[in-house]
Design a protein around this motif. Structure first.
Motif, mmCIF file in Angstrom:
data_model
loop_
_atom_site.group_PDB
_atom_site.id
_atom_site.type_symbol
_atom_site.label_atom_id
_atom_site.label_comp_id
_atom_site.label_asym_id
_atom_site.label_seq_id
_atom_site.Cartn_x
_atom_site.Cartn_y
_atom_site.Cartn_z
ATOM 1 N N TYR A 74 25.704 41.762 41.386
ATOM 2 C CA TYR A 74 25.272 40.689 40.482
ATOM 3 C C TYR A 74 26.469 40.061 39.781
ATOM 4 O O TYR A 74 26.520 38.851 39.604
ATOM 5 N N SER A 75 27.427 40.894 39.391
ATOM 6 C CA SER A 75 28.597 40.342 38.691
ATOM 7 C C SER A 75 29.320 39.323 39.562
ATOM 8 O O SER A 75 29.757 38.284 39.067
ATOM 9 N N LEU A 84 30.075 36.510 31.388
ATOM 10 C CA LEU A 84 29.654 37.632 30.545
ATOM 11 C C LEU A 84 30.791 38.591 30.227
ATOM 12 O O LEU A 84 30.758 39.258 29.191
ATOM 13 N N ALA A 85 31.795 38.669 31.085
ATOM 14 C CA ALA A 85 32.917 39.575 30.828
ATOM 15 C C ALA A 85 33.619 39.248 29.519
ATOM 16 O O ALA A 85 34.193 40.134 28.871
ATOM 17 N N CYS A 86 33.556 38.007 29.105
ATOM 18 C CA CYS A 86 34.197 37.586 27.856
ATOM 19 C C CYS A 86 33.228 37.515 26.679
ATOM 20 O O CYS A 86 33.650 37.298 25.543
ATOM 21 N N ALA A 87 31.945 37.682 26.941
ATOM 22 C CA ALA A 87 30.942 37.566 25.870
ATOM 23 C C ALA A 87 31.101 38.704 24.864
ATOM 24 O O ALA A 87 31.226 39.868 25.235
ATOM 25 N N ARG A 103 32.380 43.672 29.635
ATOM 26 C CA ARG A 103 33.812 43.659 29.944
ATOM 27 C C ARG A 103 34.064 44.521 31.184
ATOM 28 O O ARG A 103 33.557 45.626 31.301
ATOM 29 N N SER A 104 34.782 44.006 32.128
ATOM 30 C CA SER A 104 35.176 44.702 33.367
ATOM 31 C C SER A 104 33.998 45.096 34.250
ATOM 32 O O SER A 104 34.141 45.955 35.104
ATOM 33 N N PRO A 109 30.855 49.741 36.604
ATOM 34 C CA PRO A 109 29.706 49.593 35.714
ATOM 35 C C PRO A 109 30.062 50.047 34.299
ATOM 36 O O PRO A 109 30.767 51.034 34.119
ATOM 37 N N PRO A 110 29.558 49.347 33.294
ATOM 38 C CA PRO A 110 29.802 49.764 31.904
ATOM 39 C C PRO A 110 29.123 51.108 31.620
ATOM 40 O O PRO A 110 28.179 51.505 32.319
ATOM 41 N N ALA A 111 29.571 51.776 30.583
ATOM 42 C CA ALA A 111 29.018 53.087 30.211
ATOM 43 C C ALA A 111 27.514 53.003 29.966
ATOM 44 O O ALA A 111 26.759 53.903 30.353
#
Length: 123
Positions: A74-75, A84-87, A103-104, A109-111
């Motif tokens: 999706y990213s 969204l990475a900068c949101a 971010r990233s 995947p984020p935590a």
């Protein structure tokens, strides 16, 4: 992305506001501070599941290609348009905190997403 593929905004806002209310209620008892980051509570499970499935639903409607996707795929499909990475979001609790939940996300995947998958597959 086509407008007909987008989840109705009023639905998304209503869901978000309900989740936000649930989170605020939890924060009355478990403040959002560093020493509580490892706290586990059954109250967080529905918030986590509903939040992440809402994210998946929105991305699924935005992409609407009939394929199964991961957060990483999706990213690659929506990041350029949504950025969204900068949101950055602000947690209105003392102390004031700024978070970048995506971010990233195109790298790993984020935590919070990993937590969602762990809860989804093994409560």
């Amino acid at each position: 992305m086509r407008s007909r593929d987008v989840v109705p905004l009023d639905f998304v806002i209503a869901n978000f506001m309900q989740l936000e209310d649930q989170m605020i209620e939890c924060m009355r008892y478990i403040p959002f501070i560093d020493r509580n980051r490892s706290v586990v509570s059954p109250k967080f499970i529905p918030i986590l599941l509903e939040s992440c499935t809402l994210v998946e639903s929105i991305f699924g409607r935005l992409v609407a290609d009939g394929k199964r996707h991961t957060l990483k795929s999706y990213s690659g499909l929506v990041e350029r348009e949504l950025d969204l990475a900068c949101a950055t979001t602000m947690v209105l609790a003392a102390p004031l905190q700024f978070l970048r939940p995506f971010r990233s996300w195109s790298v790993a995947p984020p935590a919070w997403w990993n937590a969602y998958n762990q809860v989804k597959h093994d409560r």
